[in-house]
Structure formats: C-alpha cells, structure tokens
Design an enzyme around this catalytic site. Structure first.
Site, PDB file in Angstrom:
ATOM      1  N   GLU A 143       0.828  -1.195   0.000  1.00 51.41           N
ATOM      2  CA  GLU A 143       0.000   0.000   0.000  1.00 51.41           C
ATOM      3  C   GLU A 143       0.868   1.254   0.000  1.00 51.41           C
ATOM      4  OE1 GLU A 143      -3.999  -1.484   2.278  1.00 51.41           O
ATOM      5  OE2 GLU A 143      -2.348  -0.818   3.515  1.00 51.41           O
ATOM      6  N   CYS A 195       3.579   8.269   1.405  1.00 48.14           N
ATOM      7  CA  CYS A 195       4.215   7.283   2.283  1.00 48.14           C
ATOM      8  C   CYS A 195       4.393   5.987   1.491  1.00 48.14           C
ATOM      9  CB  CYS A 195       3.322   7.066   3.505  1.00 48.14           C
ATOM     10  SG  CYS A 195       3.990   5.849   4.631  1.00 48.14           S
ATOM     11  N   CYS A 241       7.744  -7.317   7.161  1.00 43.95           N
ATOM     12  CA  CYS A 241       8.919  -6.768   7.834  1.00 43.95           C
ATOM     13  C   CYS A 241       9.461  -7.823   8.796  1.00 43.95           C
ATOM     14  CB  CYS A 241       8.534  -5.508   8.611  1.00 43.95           C
ATOM     15  SG  CYS A 241       9.953  -4.653   9.340  1.00 43.95           S
ATOM     16  N   CYS A 299       8.641  -5.326  15.618  1.00 42.19           N
ATOM     17  CA  CYS A 299       8.304  -4.312  16.631  1.00 42.19           C
ATOM     18  C   CYS A 299       6.936  -4.675  17.215  1.00 42.19           C
ATOM     19  CB  CYS A 299       8.289  -2.913  16.018  1.00 42.19           C
ATOM     20  SG  CYS A 299       9.916  -2.443  15.383  1.00 42.19           S
ATOM     21  N   CYS A 304       3.485  -2.915  15.980  1.00 41.06           N
ATOM     22  CA  CYS A 304       3.313  -2.631  14.544  1.00 41.06           C
ATOM     23  C   CYS A 304       2.576  -3.775  13.867  1.00 41.06           C
ATOM     24  CB  CYS A 304       4.678  -2.424  13.893  1.00 41.06           C
ATOM     25  SG  CYS A 304       4.566  -2.096  12.123  1.00 41.06           S
ATOM     26  N   GLU A 316      11.479  -2.360   6.559  1.00 39.49           N
ATOM     27  CA  GLU A 316      12.617  -1.611   7.099  1.00 39.49           C
ATOM     28  C   GLU A 316      13.508  -1.232   5.909  1.00 39.49           C
ATOM     29  OE1 GLU A 316      13.903  -0.091   9.792  1.00 39.49           O
ATOM     30  OE2 GLU A 316      15.572   0.280   8.437  1.00 39.49           O
ATOM     31  N   SER A 330      12.916   6.362   7.053  1.00 33.48           N
ATOM     32  CA  SER A 330      12.630   6.075   8.455  1.00 33.48           C
ATOM     33  C   SER A 330      13.166   4.694   8.810  1.00 33.48           C
ATOM     34  CB  SER A 330      11.113   6.121   8.693  1.00 33.48           C
ATOM     35  OG  SER A 330      10.812   5.787  10.024  1.00 33.48           O
ATOM     36  N   SER A 377      13.036   5.578  14.493  1.00 34.67           N
ATOM     37  CA  SER A 377      11.940   5.121  15.353  1.00 34.67           C
ATOM     38  C   SER A 377      12.497   4.787  16.727  1.00 34.67           C
ATOM     39  CB  SER A 377      11.283   3.885  14.720  1.00 34.67           C
ATOM     40  OG  SER A 377      10.710   4.252  13.492  1.00 34.67           O
ATOM     41  N   LEU A 378      12.466   5.759  17.607  1.00 33.24           N
ATOM     42  CA  LEU A 378      13.096   5.580  18.915  1.00 33.24           C
ATOM     43  C   LEU A 378      12.134   4.899  19.898  1.00 33.24           C
ATOM     44  CD1 LEU A 378      15.748   6.124  20.379  1.00 33.24           C
ATOM     45  CD2 LEU A 378      14.852   8.354  21.061  1.00 33.24           C
ATOM     46  N   HIS A 379      11.019   5.532  20.157  1.00 31.88           N
ATOM     47  CA  HIS A 379       9.897   4.958  20.919  1.00 31.88           C
ATOM     48  C   HIS A 379      10.154   4.710  22.400  1.00 31.88           C
ATOM     49  CE1 HIS A 379       8.034   4.720  17.075  1.00 31.88           C
ATOM     50  NE2 HIS A 379       8.637   3.621  16.680  1.00 31.88           N
ATOM     51  N   ASN A 400      -1.755   3.692  16.677  1.00 29.29           N
ATOM     52  CA  ASN A 400      -2.908   3.279  15.859  1.00 29.29           C
ATOM     53  C   ASN A 400      -3.178   1.808  16.111  1.00 29.29           C
ATOM     54  OD1 ASN A 400      -3.410   5.756  14.348  1.00 29.29           O
ATOM     55  ND2 ASN A 400      -1.350   5.403  13.561  1.00 29.29           N
ATOM     56  N   CYS A 440      -0.175   5.186  10.231  1.00 25.24           N
ATOM     57  CA  CYS A 440       1.086   4.480  10.509  1.00 25.24           C
ATOM     58  C   CYS A 440       0.813   3.127  11.141  1.00 25.24           C
ATOM     59  CB  CYS A 440       1.910   5.213  11.557  1.00 25.24           C
ATOM     60  SG  CYS A 440       2.568   6.730  11.043  1.00 25.24           S
TER      61      CYS A 440
HETATM   62  N1  SAH Z   1      10.822   0.261   9.556  1.00 26.34           N
HETATM   63  C1  SAH Z   1      10.770   1.690   9.529  1.00 26.34           C
HETATM   64  C2  SAH Z   1       9.469   2.204   8.906  1.00 26.34           C
HETATM   65  C3  SAH Z   1       8.303   1.791   9.746  1.00 26.34           C
HETATM   66  S1  SAH Z   1       6.771   2.581   9.718  1.00 26.34           S
HETATM   67  C4  SAH Z   1      10.903   2.221  10.932  1.00 26.34           C
HETATM   68  O1  SAH Z   1      10.860   1.453  11.870  1.00 26.34           O
HETATM   69  O2  SAH Z   1      11.088   3.430  11.089  1.00 26.34           O
HETATM   70  C5  SAH Z   1       6.959   4.218  10.197  1.00 26.34           C
HETATM   71  C6  SAH Z   1       6.654   4.554  11.658  1.00 26.34           C
HETATM   72  O3  SAH Z   1       5.381   4.095  12.119  1.00 26.34           O
HETATM   73  C7  SAH Z   1       7.688   3.965  12.581  1.00 26.34           C
HETATM   74  O4  SAH Z   1       8.113   4.946  13.485  1.00 26.34           O
HETATM   75  C8  SAH Z   1       6.896   2.909  13.291  1.00 26.34           C
HETATM   76  O5  SAH Z   1       7.490   2.565  14.503  1.00 26.34           O
HETATM   77  C9  SAH Z   1       5.548   3.555  13.408  1.00 26.34           C
HETATM   78  N2  SAH Z   1       4.464   2.633  13.723  1.00 26.34           N
HETATM   79  C10 SAH Z   1       4.389   1.318  13.458  1.00 26.34           C
HETATM   80  N3  SAH Z   1       3.242   0.803  13.923  1.00 26.34           N
HETATM   81  C11 SAH Z   1       2.558   1.813  14.476  1.00 26.34           C
HETATM   82  C12 SAH Z   1       1.270   1.897  15.092  1.00 26.34           C
HETATM   83  N4  SAH Z   1       0.486   0.845  15.216  1.00 26.34           N
HETATM   84  N5  SAH Z   1       0.895   3.096  15.557  1.00 26.34           N
HETATM   85  C13 SAH Z   1       1.678   4.185  15.403  1.00 26.34           C
HETATM   86  N6  SAH Z   1       2.882   4.159  14.811  1.00 26.34           N
HETATM   87  C14 SAH Z   1       3.326   2.987  14.361  1.00 26.34           C
END
Ligand code: SAH
Length: 386
Positions: free
Chosen positions: A104, A117, A124, A128, A131, A178, A209, A231-233, A308, A351
């Site tokens: 998508e 996007c 992937c 994570c 995700c 990724e 990203s 993507s630190l989180h 999300n 996302c």
């Molecule tokens: N692999 C890359 C791209 C991933 S998607 C990465 O990790 O950066 C882009 C962003 O969406 C990342 O920061 C990811 O952590 C975030 N993301 C993934 N699932 C999500 C969700 N359910 N809610 C909000 N953000 C999410």
C-alpha cells in the site's frame, strides 16, 4: 498520459524493467547499446514526469531505437488493485506487486505540502511489538521498480496543481518494511525521487525512516543525504528492547552515535525521532524527562505518533492529556515536537496499519472505493489470505 495501463498483464520475465533504473544505470545501459547517454534523461522524463509506460508514445526517440528497446526492455508498473479516498483527502492505493503480494502507498495532503508514504518491503522482519506489519512477518524485498512504482502510480493519479506545481512534494519511506534492510534498492529508488529528470524532489523532502540498523545507517551516510527519521519509541534500552527488538543488537547509544555521524558535515540538519504513544507503556512524564536528557546533544525534532490500534494488539493509545503533557515537557526543554495527527482513519491509512486485509476493510469503505479501469472491485485477492 491517462491511458489505462494493465501492466501486470505485460509481465515478461527476463526483460529489463526501465521503471526501476536510475539515471546512472540508464546512462550505462544506453552507452552499452551504442547510444548517447542523453537517451537516459529522455526516458526518465517520459516515464516519471509524463507517466508514460508505453515506448510507442516516446516520440523523441527514433522508431528504430524503440524497436530495439522493445526487444530487451519493458516498463512494468505495479498494478492498482484498489484506490481509496478518505474524507480528509488522504488517498491510498493497494498495489499488486506479484501474484501473491500487495503493498500500500498513502498520500497525505496538508497545507503547503503533499506527502506520499512508500513501502520498501513486503512485510517486515523486525518484529516491533506495536506494529501490524510485524504480524505478517517478512515476505520479500521490493525491487527498485516496485518502490518507485508507488510514486509513479500516485503521481500519475494526482497530477499537478492548476499552476503546474507538484502535488507530491515529500516522500517518506514509512510504509511497510525496514528500508535499510533493502539498502541498494531503496537508495536507487530515492535517487529517482530526487533526480531532476524524474521527480525532482529536494533531498530534505525525501525521508528514510529506520528502526535503527546501525551498520546500514553508516553506509547510507556514504551514498545519500536524504532526511533521516529514527523510530526511537523509548528513552532507555530496557524498554526499547521490548518495543523495538533490534535494539538488542544495536542499543540506543550506538544508534545515537551513528545518528550524529549521519549529521556530520550537514549543518542545520536534524534527525526526526519518532515516538509512538502507548498508553501506560512509554508515555509517563518521567520517560519524557529521560528522553530530554538522552537527546540533549543530538540535533533533533520529535514526532509523537498516537498509537494506531489494530486487531489483536495488546496496546492502547495514550490519552490526549498524556500526549499533551509528554509534549509539553519536550517543548519546554527546547525540542521542536509535533504530535502527528492520525489521517485517513476511515480507510486504515495510518502508521502501522498498512497491511493486506482487503476483505475486512472493503465492507466498511466500499462507498469510497474509486473503481480502477480493468480491475474488479471485488476484493477477492491473494492479499486477503495474509
Ligand atoms: N521500519 C521503519 C518504517 C516503519 S513505519 C521504521 O521502523 O522506522 C513508520 C513509523 O510508524 C515507525 O516509526 C513505526 O514505529 C511507526 N508505527 C508502526 N506501527 C505503528 C502503530 N500501530 N501506531 C503508530 N505508529 C506505528
């Protein structure tokens, strides 16, 4: 320019797909054919700027050369299975990349800019925990043509403004996958995004990203200077190990050291740190203060992403009050902090929601499905089984 393409039908294994070649590789290709290198720029303009996927329409290329090209090359674009439009202007394309896989791409219009996007892999491997792509597991890398094909499809559908300006002004590699684990193809696709004779985007407006694949990030610095989002989180290894398991391999300090190296020689550039807001998990004021200390010496912007949700997740989204309190601590400490608004909620375009569950979704969104020439609206599709 708007003739319907049924490109999947034209799949001819063994032929070179011109869609996936950047200027350098096209120039080398034409020189090998005994042609002038400027043929590369002509082809780029036809394919990427005019959206032409048919050699016969390329009128400034001689008939003889077109015939030669037709023998060994093709222009194969992803097939659009479904196009959806959200009430807020977000658009989403479900693209078939092979017989068993769909990806998508999402377009998000905002005042003064339009962001596409783009996905880099089918599924992937990083797992994570918050995700939905992770739940599908990893299927395969996308080719250069499949990555840039997402931009091609969206650009062709969106066109230009009445003043002739680009509608897609930014591309973020934030869809499925990724990007640093599909390094060469992603770099070549990004070359096409920033190529003047293709999409002509500024390097600052193309963002990769990553979850933090440190060796590949160090390689990226050598070959590209697109914008970087990380993507630190979580502000410490114990918590980040849980959310982003690749942290066990490349812990936060190694990641931040690599981020700083990425910025060397790039004055005024900053890294965007993404931080998903998970209720009761990583959203406390104490963790916000820890984040402030962690990023004190890294030129950064922080994007807070309200989680999300998706079926089967154990997480919930932080409350607005928790997100605001977290943001206020960062802002007071001097960080540019943006809370990413969820867009395209009604078409599951946010996302972490990009996946292939067409059956479930089409029921809710059927009224907004835009029919595509030659594609049945019925969602009976291999993607549904994933
Ligand atoms: N692999 C890359 C791209 C991933 S998607 C990465 O990790 O950066 C882009 C962003 O969406 C990342 O920061 C990811 O952590 C975030 N993301 C993934 N699932 C999500 C969700 N359910 N809610 C909000 N953000 C999410």
């Amino acid at each position: 320019m708007n003739t319907p393409v049924n490109v999947a039908a034209a799949q001819k294994p063994g032929k070179v797909n011109l869609l996936g070649m950047d200027r350098q590789s096209l120039e080398a290709f034409f020189v090998e054919l005994g042609e002038k290198p400027f043929r590369a720029t002509q082809i780029l303009q036809w394919i990427h700027q005019r959206g032409v996927a048919n050699l016969d329409e390329m009128t400034n290329i001689s008939k003889e050369l077109r015939t030669r090209l037709a023998e060994t090359t093709e222009i194969r674009c992803p097939e659009v299975v479904l196009e959806q439009a959200s009430d807020d202007g977000t658009r989403k394309w479900l693209l078939r990349v092979d017989t068993g896989n769909c990806i998508e791409a999402v377009f998000i219009p905002e005042p003064g800019r339009g962001t596409l996007c783009v996905s880099s892999q089918v599924g992937c491997a990083l797992d994570c925990s918050f995700c939905s792509t992770a739940q599908q597991g990893f299927n395969r890398n996308l080719s250069v043509a499949e990555i840039i094909g997402q931009v091609w499809v969206a650009n062709r559908a969106l066109g230009k403004t009445p003043d002739g300006d680009r509608i897609i002004t930014n591309v973020v590699m934030m869809g499925m996958g990724e990007p640093l684990l599909n390094f060469d193809n992603v770099v070549q696709a990004m070359n096409l995004m920033t190529e003047d004779f293709a999409y002509g985007l500024s390097k600052r407006r193309v963002t990769l990203s990553t979850a933090g694949v440190v060796p590949a990030l160090d390689r990226l610095r050598e070959v590209s200077d697109v914008s970087l989002a990380v993507s630190l989180h979580a502000p410490n290894d114990a918590l980040r190990n849980e959310l982003v398991p690749i942290n066990k391999k490349y812990p936060i300090q190694e990641l931040l050291a690599s981020c700083k190296r990425y910025l060397e020689g790039k004055p005024h550039r900053r890294i965007t740190f993404e931080y998903v807001m998970l209720n009761g998990v990583n959203d406390s004021p104490q963790l916000a203060r820890e984040l402030v200390r962690l990023l004190a010496d890294v030129p950064s912007k922080i994007n807070l992403i309200p989680f999300n949700p998706f079926p089967s997740t154990r997480y919930t989204r932080s409350s607005d009050a928790a997100i605001d309190a977290f943001r206020d601590i960062l802002v007071k400490a001097g960080f540019t902090t943006i809370t990413r608004r969820t867009r395209g909620d009604d078409i599951d375009a946010a996302c972490g929601q990009l996946a292939g569950k067409v059956l479930d979704r089409s029921k809710r969104t059927a009224r907004r499905i835009i029919p595509i020439a030659g594609v049945a609206a019925a969602p009976a599709h291999p993607c549904t089984s994933q």
